[in-house]
Design a protein around this motif. Structure first.
Motif, mmCIF file in Angstrom:
data_model
loop_
_atom_site.group_PDB
_atom_site.id
_atom_site.type_symbol
_atom_site.label_atom_id
_atom_site.label_comp_id
_atom_site.label_asym_id
_atom_site.label_seq_id
_atom_site.Cartn_x
_atom_site.Cartn_y
_atom_site.Cartn_z
ATOM 1 N N GLU A 64 0.829 -1.204 0.000
ATOM 2 C CA GLU A 64 0.000 0.000 0.000
ATOM 3 C C GLU A 64 0.867 1.259 0.000
ATOM 4 O O GLU A 64 0.531 2.249 -0.657
ATOM 5 C CB GLU A 64 -0.926 -0.019 1.220
ATOM 6 C CG GLU A 64 -1.871 -1.211 1.239
ATOM 7 C CD GLU A 64 -2.719 -1.244 2.493
ATOM 8 O OE1 GLU A 64 -2.689 -0.251 3.264
ATOM 9 O OE2 GLU A 64 -3.418 -2.251 2.721
ATOM 10 N N VAL A 65 1.984 1.219 0.718
ATOM 11 C CA VAL A 65 2.907 2.364 0.711
ATOM 12 C C VAL A 65 3.477 2.576 -0.689
ATOM 13 O O VAL A 65 3.580 3.707 -1.180
ATOM 14 C CB VAL A 65 4.032 2.140 1.744
ATOM 15 C CG1 VAL A 65 5.077 3.242 1.640
ATOM 16 C CG2 VAL A 65 3.467 2.074 3.149
ATOM 17 N N CYS A 102 2.083 1.755 -3.529
ATOM 18 C CA CYS A 102 1.021 2.290 -4.397
ATOM 19 C C CYS A 102 0.791 3.770 -4.143
ATOM 20 O O CYS A 102 0.498 4.529 -5.086
ATOM 21 C CB CYS A 102 -0.263 1.490 -4.186
ATOM 22 S SG CYS A 102 -0.177 -0.212 -4.782
ATOM 23 N N ASP A 103 0.901 4.215 -2.895
ATOM 24 C CA ASP A 103 0.775 5.651 -2.612
ATOM 25 C C ASP A 103 1.892 6.446 -3.280
ATOM 26 O O ASP A 103 1.667 7.555 -3.785
ATOM 27 C CB ASP A 103 0.803 5.885 -1.095
ATOM 28 C CG ASP A 103 -0.500 5.479 -0.430
ATOM 29 O OD1 ASP A 103 -1.527 5.503 -1.118
ATOM 30 O OD2 ASP A 103 -0.488 5.125 0.767
ATOM 31 N N ARG A 104 3.081 5.899 -3.314
ATOM 32 C CA ARG A 104 4.195 6.574 -3.998
ATOM 33 C C ARG A 104 3.978 6.584 -5.508
ATOM 34 O O ARG A 104 4.370 7.526 -6.194
ATOM 35 C CB ARG A 104 5.507 5.892 -3.645
ATOM 36 C CG ARG A 104 5.867 5.946 -2.171
ATOM 37 C CD ARG A 104 7.244 5.374 -1.922
ATOM 38 N NE ARG A 104 8.274 6.123 -2.619
ATOM 39 C CZ ARG A 104 9.563 5.785 -2.634
ATOM 40 N NH1 ARG A 104 9.956 4.704 -2.004
ATOM 41 N NH2 ARG A 104 10.431 6.523 -3.286
ATOM 42 N N VAL A 126 1.167 6.898 -7.007
ATOM 43 C CA VAL A 126 0.193 7.950 -7.321
ATOM 44 C C VAL A 126 0.899 9.261 -7.622
ATOM 45 O O VAL A 126 0.613 9.934 -8.635
ATOM 46 C CB VAL A 126 -0.805 8.112 -6.154
ATOM 47 C CG1 VAL A 126 -1.633 9.374 -6.323
ATOM 48 C CG2 VAL A 126 -1.717 6.894 -6.074
ATOM 49 N N ARG A 127 1.843 9.662 -6.779
ATOM 50 C CA ARG A 127 2.541 10.932 -6.981
ATOM 51 C C ARG A 127 3.438 10.885 -8.215
ATOM 52 O O ARG A 127 3.471 11.830 -9.016
ATOM 53 C CB ARG A 127 3.354 11.272 -5.732
ATOM 54 C CG ARG A 127 2.504 11.453 -4.488
ATOM 55 C CD ARG A 127 3.332 11.979 -3.331
ATOM 56 N NE ARG A 127 4.327 11.000 -2.897
ATOM 57 C CZ ARG A 127 4.098 10.082 -1.956
ATOM 58 N NH1 ARG A 127 2.904 10.007 -1.391
ATOM 59 N NH2 ARG A 127 5.040 9.244 -1.590
ATOM 60 N N SER A 174 -5.458 9.025 -8.382
ATOM 61 C CA SER A 174 -5.811 8.627 -7.018
ATOM 62 C C SER A 174 -5.818 7.105 -6.909
ATOM 63 O O SER A 174 -6.064 6.402 -7.898
ATOM 64 C CB SER A 174 -7.192 9.182 -6.630
ATOM 65 O OG SER A 174 -8.192 8.704 -7.520
ATOM 66 N N LEU A 175 -5.520 6.630 -5.716
ATOM 67 C CA LEU A 175 -5.543 5.192 -5.423
ATOM 68 C C LEU A 175 -6.897 4.865 -4.817
ATOM 69 O O LEU A 175 -7.263 5.387 -3.767
ATOM 70 C CB LEU A 175 -4.413 4.827 -4.460
ATOM 71 C CG LEU A 175 -4.380 3.383 -3.953
ATOM 72 C CD1 LEU A 175 -4.139 2.406 -5.103
ATOM 73 C CD2 LEU A 175 -3.313 3.220 -2.868
ATOM 74 N N GLU A 176 -7.652 3.982 -5.489
ATOM 75 C CA GLU A 176 -8.984 3.644 -5.001
ATOM 76 C C GLU A 176 -8.946 2.547 -3.947
ATOM 77 O O GLU A 176 -9.564 2.675 -2.890
ATOM 78 C CB GLU A 176 -9.875 3.222 -6.170
ATOM 79 C CG GLU A 176 -10.249 4.376 -7.098
ATOM 80 C CD GLU A 176 -11.430 4.050 -7.972
ATOM 81 O OE1 GLU A 176 -11.798 2.855 -8.056
ATOM 82 O OE2 GLU A 176 -12.001 4.986 -8.561
ATOM 83 N N GLU A 177 -8.227 1.470 -4.209
ATOM 84 C CA GLU A 177 -8.176 0.386 -3.228
ATOM 85 C C GLU A 177 -7.032 -0.558 -3.550
ATOM 86 O O GLU A 177 -6.580 -0.656 -4.690
ATOM 87 C CB GLU A 177 -9.498 -0.394 -3.201
ATOM 88 C CG GLU A 177 -9.814 -1.126 -4.491
ATOM 89 C CD GLU A 177 -11.068 -1.983 -4.390
ATOM 90 O OE1 GLU A 177 -11.588 -2.112 -3.270
ATOM 91 O OE2 GLU A 177 -11.492 -2.522 -5.422
ATOM 92 N N PHE A 179 -6.266 2.165 -9.624
ATOM 93 C CA PHE A 179 -5.968 3.593 -9.690
ATOM 94 C C PHE A 179 -6.993 4.268 -10.604
ATOM 95 O O PHE A 179 -7.470 3.659 -11.567
ATOM 96 C CB PHE A 179 -4.563 3.845 -10.245
ATOM 97 C CG PHE A 179 -3.457 3.212 -9.451
ATOM 98 C CD1 PHE A 179 -2.787 3.932 -8.469
ATOM 99 C CD2 PHE A 179 -3.079 1.898 -9.674
ATOM 100 C CE1 PHE A 179 -1.766 3.354 -7.739
ATOM 101 C CE2 PHE A 179 -2.055 1.306 -8.950
ATOM 102 C CZ PHE A 179 -1.405 2.040 -7.983
#
Length: 340
Positions: free
Chosen positions: A65-66, A68-70, A72-73, A90-93, A214
């Motif tokens: 999850e970390v 995937c958050d990176r 996104v940017r 944006s990350l949906e799930e 995403f």
């Protein structure tokens, strides 16, 4: 001869309304004919029930999850450079699903890309829904924003559309590999793009997979793309993905390690010098008297065993120093039993 009058033939079914001689089936007759009785279905048992169960028990992967958050940017910046438009990613799930169920949920028309983890020699899948496909094609071909692109269904994607979407997928895979680098350096290469999910099968229908979805929005246009990773592909780094934050050490702390080492060095250990060993019957041991000699089959120059807790640590020779009996090591101290 057989007389047909001796047999009673069943009367033809009559309409539910009872309206005369027009014979027709109602819904209950159709359900009975095809075996749909509306009752409870037979429960699955044994291994079949486990394999086809919709309840998925899986380990949560916090570090995925970390990552995937990176992504996104990084991917938002890459798409802005590619399209020169205002992009919102944006990350949906991030969830888990069986591979067969995921492929059945792919809404057509869509593009299904197969990519390879080079270092792990395994594969993953990225799917792009039609809304995002036409939005990317419209943006890269100079279309005006502010209105959703016209969706054309019922035809295959052209070579130009496939090539433009491939550029976006290459960026997404590159950004994911860069975001994954602090955990494990990997290389992700897009191998091919399919429009039929059946031709993109990389795992069995019951295999568990991690899925990250995403959403990309660009001036009123956009859609979703999804990255799928089979759990078997992530097995080489599963222990790292189970960490809760970057750089976590599982079961090891340098402060406690240094403290334990310092305290162990202060510990007193009893060391025994074995002059010799011999076997004798218990009856002879009972008749031992003061002044008797026990032969140990050792000469004064033979090396002796130094032991602690019954474990031989080293070999030494016996002698004197400062008026006291002493030993001098003739071999290094080892945690393995010293052979004679």
């Amino acid at each position: 001869m057989i007389d047909l009058d001796d047999f009673e033939l069943p009367e033809p079914p009559i309409a539910a309304g009872g309206g005369g001689g027009d014979a027709r089936f109602d819904q209950s007759d159709i359900d009975a004919l095809f075996g749909d009785f509306g009752g409870p279905t037979e429960r699955k048992k044994g291994l079949r029930a486990v394999i086809e169960s919709k309840v998925i028990s899986h380990e949560r992967l916090p570090m995925l999850e970390v990552v995937c958050d990176r992504v996104v940017r990084a991917f938002a910046s890459s798409m802005r450079n590619l399209t020169s438009d205002a992009i919102d990613v944006s990350l949906e799930e991030v969830t888990s699903i069986r591979f067969g169920e995921f492929m059945n949920r792919v809404a057509l028309p869509a593009m299904v890309g197969v990519f390879q983890f080079v270092e792990w020699e395994s594969y993953g899948i990225v799917t792009v829904e039609s809304g995002l496909i036409y939005a990317v094609v419209d943006a890269l071909l100079g279309g005006r924003g502010g209105h959703p692109p016209m969706l054309i269904d019922g035809r295959a994607f052209t070579t130009i559309e496939t090539g433009l979407v491939s550029r976006m997928l290459d960026l997404a895979l590159r950004d994911f590999a860069e975001a994954f680098a602090p955990i494990e350096p990997i290389t992700m290469n897009l191998e091919r793009i399919e429009t039929n999910p059946r031709f993109a099968a990389i795992a069995g229908p019951s295999n568990l997979c991690a899925v990250a979805t995403f959403r990309v929005d660009m001036d009123g246009r956009g859609g979703r793309f999804t990255l799928l990773f089979p759990y078997a592909a992530l097995e080489p780094v599963r222990h790292k993905l189970l960490q809760r934050f970057m750089g976590e050490k599982s079961g090891r702390d340098s402060i406690w390690e240094a403290h334990m080492g310092a305290e162990i060095r202060k510990t007193n250990v009893s060391v025994n010098v074995v002059l010799g060993e011999t076997r004798m019957p218990l009856s002879a041991l009972e008749h031992l008297a003061v002044g008797q000699t026990i032969q140990l089959h050792k000469s004064p120059d033979d090396p002796l065993d130094i032991a602690s807790g019954g474990v031989t640590l080293a070999r030494a020779q016996i002698g004197q120093r400062s008026g006291k009996v002493a030993v001098r090591l003739v071999s290094n101290v080892s945690n393995e039993r010293t052979k004679a």
